[in-house]
Design an enzyme around this catalytic site. Sequence first.
Site, PDB file in Angstrom:
ATOM      1  N   ARG A  71     -12.699  19.437   1.751  1.00  9.40           N
ATOM      2  CA  ARG A  71     -12.811  18.377   0.742  1.00  9.40           C
ATOM      3  C   ARG A  71     -12.992  18.924  -0.656  1.00  9.40           C
ATOM      4  O   ARG A  71     -12.432  18.414  -1.617  1.00  9.40           O
ATOM      5  CB  ARG A  71     -13.994  17.447   1.052  1.00  9.40           C
ATOM      6  N   HIS A  88     -11.450   4.384  -9.590  1.00  8.17           N
ATOM      7  CA  HIS A  88     -11.252   3.089  -8.946  1.00  8.17           C
ATOM      8  C   HIS A  88     -12.505   2.641  -8.195  1.00  8.17           C
ATOM      9  O   HIS A  88     -13.344   3.449  -7.783  1.00  8.17           O
ATOM     10  CB  HIS A  88     -10.069   3.141  -7.980  1.00  8.17           C
ATOM     11  N   GLY A  89     -12.633   1.333  -7.990  1.00  7.41           N
ATOM     12  CA  GLY A  89     -13.748   0.785  -7.243  1.00  7.41           C
ATOM     13  C   GLY A  89     -13.669   1.170  -5.774  1.00  7.41           C
ATOM     14  O   GLY A  89     -12.662   1.707  -5.301  1.00  7.41           O
ATOM     15  N   HIS A 131      -8.450   8.417  -9.922  1.00  6.82           N
ATOM     16  CA  HIS A 131      -9.157   8.724  -8.680  1.00  6.82           C
ATOM     17  C   HIS A 131     -10.134   9.875  -8.893  1.00  6.82           C
ATOM     18  O   HIS A 131     -10.066  10.594  -9.894  1.00  6.82           O
ATOM     19  CB  HIS A 131      -8.141   9.091  -7.598  1.00  6.82           C
ATOM     20  N   ASN A 185     -12.980   3.690   1.829  1.00 10.83           N
ATOM     21  CA  ASN A 185     -14.293   4.224   1.430  1.00 10.83           C
ATOM     22  C   ASN A 185     -15.376   3.620   2.306  1.00 10.83           C
ATOM     23  O   ASN A 185     -16.290   4.315   2.771  1.00 10.83           O
ATOM     24  CB  ASN A 185     -14.595   3.903  -0.034  1.00 10.83           C
ATOM     25  N   HIS A 231      -3.998  14.830  -2.202  1.00 12.73           N
ATOM     26  CA  HIS A 231      -3.439  14.548  -0.876  1.00 12.73           C
ATOM     27  C   HIS A 231      -4.225  15.347   0.168  1.00 12.73           C
ATOM     28  O   HIS A 231      -4.312  16.570   0.097  1.00 12.73           O
ATOM     29  CB  HIS A 231      -1.960  14.924  -0.813  1.00 12.73           C
ATOM     30  N   TYR A 232      -4.794  14.626   1.139  1.00 13.32           N
ATOM     31  CA  TYR A 232      -5.655  15.266   2.131  1.00 13.32           C
ATOM     32  C   TYR A 232      -4.913  15.732   3.380  1.00 13.32           C
ATOM     33  O   TYR A 232      -5.539  16.107   4.377  1.00 13.32           O
ATOM     34  CB  TYR A 232      -6.794  14.313   2.533  1.00 13.32           C
ATOM     35  N   ARG A 287      -5.347   0.698  -5.389  1.00 11.51           N
ATOM     36  CA  ARG A 287      -6.787   0.633  -5.653  1.00 11.51           C
ATOM     37  C   ARG A 287      -7.105   1.007  -7.093  1.00 11.51           C
ATOM     38  O   ARG A 287      -8.026   0.448  -7.704  1.00 11.51           O
ATOM     39  CB  ARG A 287      -7.572   1.502  -4.670  1.00 11.51           C
ATOM     40  N   GLU A 347      -4.608  10.345  -6.215  1.00 16.10           N
ATOM     41  CA  GLU A 347      -5.689  11.109  -5.596  1.00 16.10           C
ATOM     42  C   GLU A 347      -5.133  12.405  -5.001  1.00 16.10           C
ATOM     43  O   GLU A 347      -3.914  12.555  -4.807  1.00 16.10           O
ATOM     44  CB  GLU A 347      -6.355  10.258  -4.508  1.00 16.10           C
TER      45      GLU A 347
END
Length: 370
Positions: A236, A131-132, A304, A137, A211-212, A182, A209
């Site tokens: 990360r 994605h952009g 992602h 971001n 999951h953080y 996104r 994406e």
Amino acid sequence: KACMNTNPGYRGLTHPCVEAGGMFMPDLKYRYLTEDVPTGLCFNKGLGELLGVSMPMTDKVLLWAQDCIGWKIMVDGKMNGPDIGRTRAPQATGITTLQAFCQAACLQPACSSVPRALEVKQNFKVVFLRHGESQWNVANIFTGWADVDLSPAGELEAVEAGKCLKERGYKFDVVFTSVLRRAIKTAWTALMHSDNYSMPIINSWRLNERHYGALQGLNKAETAAKHGDDQVKIWRRSYDIPPPSIEETDPRHPCNDPLYRNVPAAALPGAESLKLTVDRVLPFWFDNIAPCIMAGRNVLVAAHGNSLRAICKYLENMSEEQVLELNIPTSVPLVYELDSRLRFVRKYYLMDPDEVAKKMAAVANQGKAK
């Protein structure tokens, strides 16, 4: 007349039943067996025998079916029973070799080797698109499953991706993306600007994406300044160490998001390592994306950084260390060429190499203390 329904694919059709022991069971001498078994099933088994392909489940079904209809078609595992002539198996016409089958089917003149038509290896392509740039971001915030929008620059990136695809003539038959806006908007925008309008777009949470966990919503640079660049890189980018998890009572947990109301709560993560992300993504690759590619469809996967990294790791058979250094730039079409068995052949970006290098460096520098 007692009848039974078969599977939903044949809804409306009926099957006569017979009484047995005060109950009813399907009439196994009805035409569904006496017609379908000698035609389709026997042809498939006969061709498999010529190709030397093991077909244990077909053997099991055929042995059961021929007992039901009282025929002897397959004997000792071979299609040479006394009733073989009543079927459409190649052996019914005296064909006992692949060469003879191909000659009879006019695939090519008889020869002593495997027909060239069966030796042709088709290569496939699949296009991946991260994605952009998103609003988080820009703010350098851990995003994960937070459903944030594209930034203005991200929208322009998606437009450029579409123009890039159009210049090279890419047309898609099916598109896969996540359930996060996104990625969805990147797919929509790129498709519109590449003149791709008429195809199904399939959304799946499995392409989300990574999951953080408890890092989600925190500034990356501030987190790095507090805990150190090395610790943040572990959170990360380490392969099997997830960041601190969040409880199901946390509003950030996906079980509290209506977007995932149809997903079992036990399947929804409170935090993920890259390894867990791979475990989540690959079943969707095997069950949904890969079959479309092998069917010859032109496939776009708009997702992602980490969900695409999971697929790339599998396709290239990357080590854990190698995948950690893989930086996929935002909104740059990435083409993978695969052989007939979906094994990696080569990959390339549809953009100027210098520009790709700059974007990859930008991804690598995210999360460092300023």
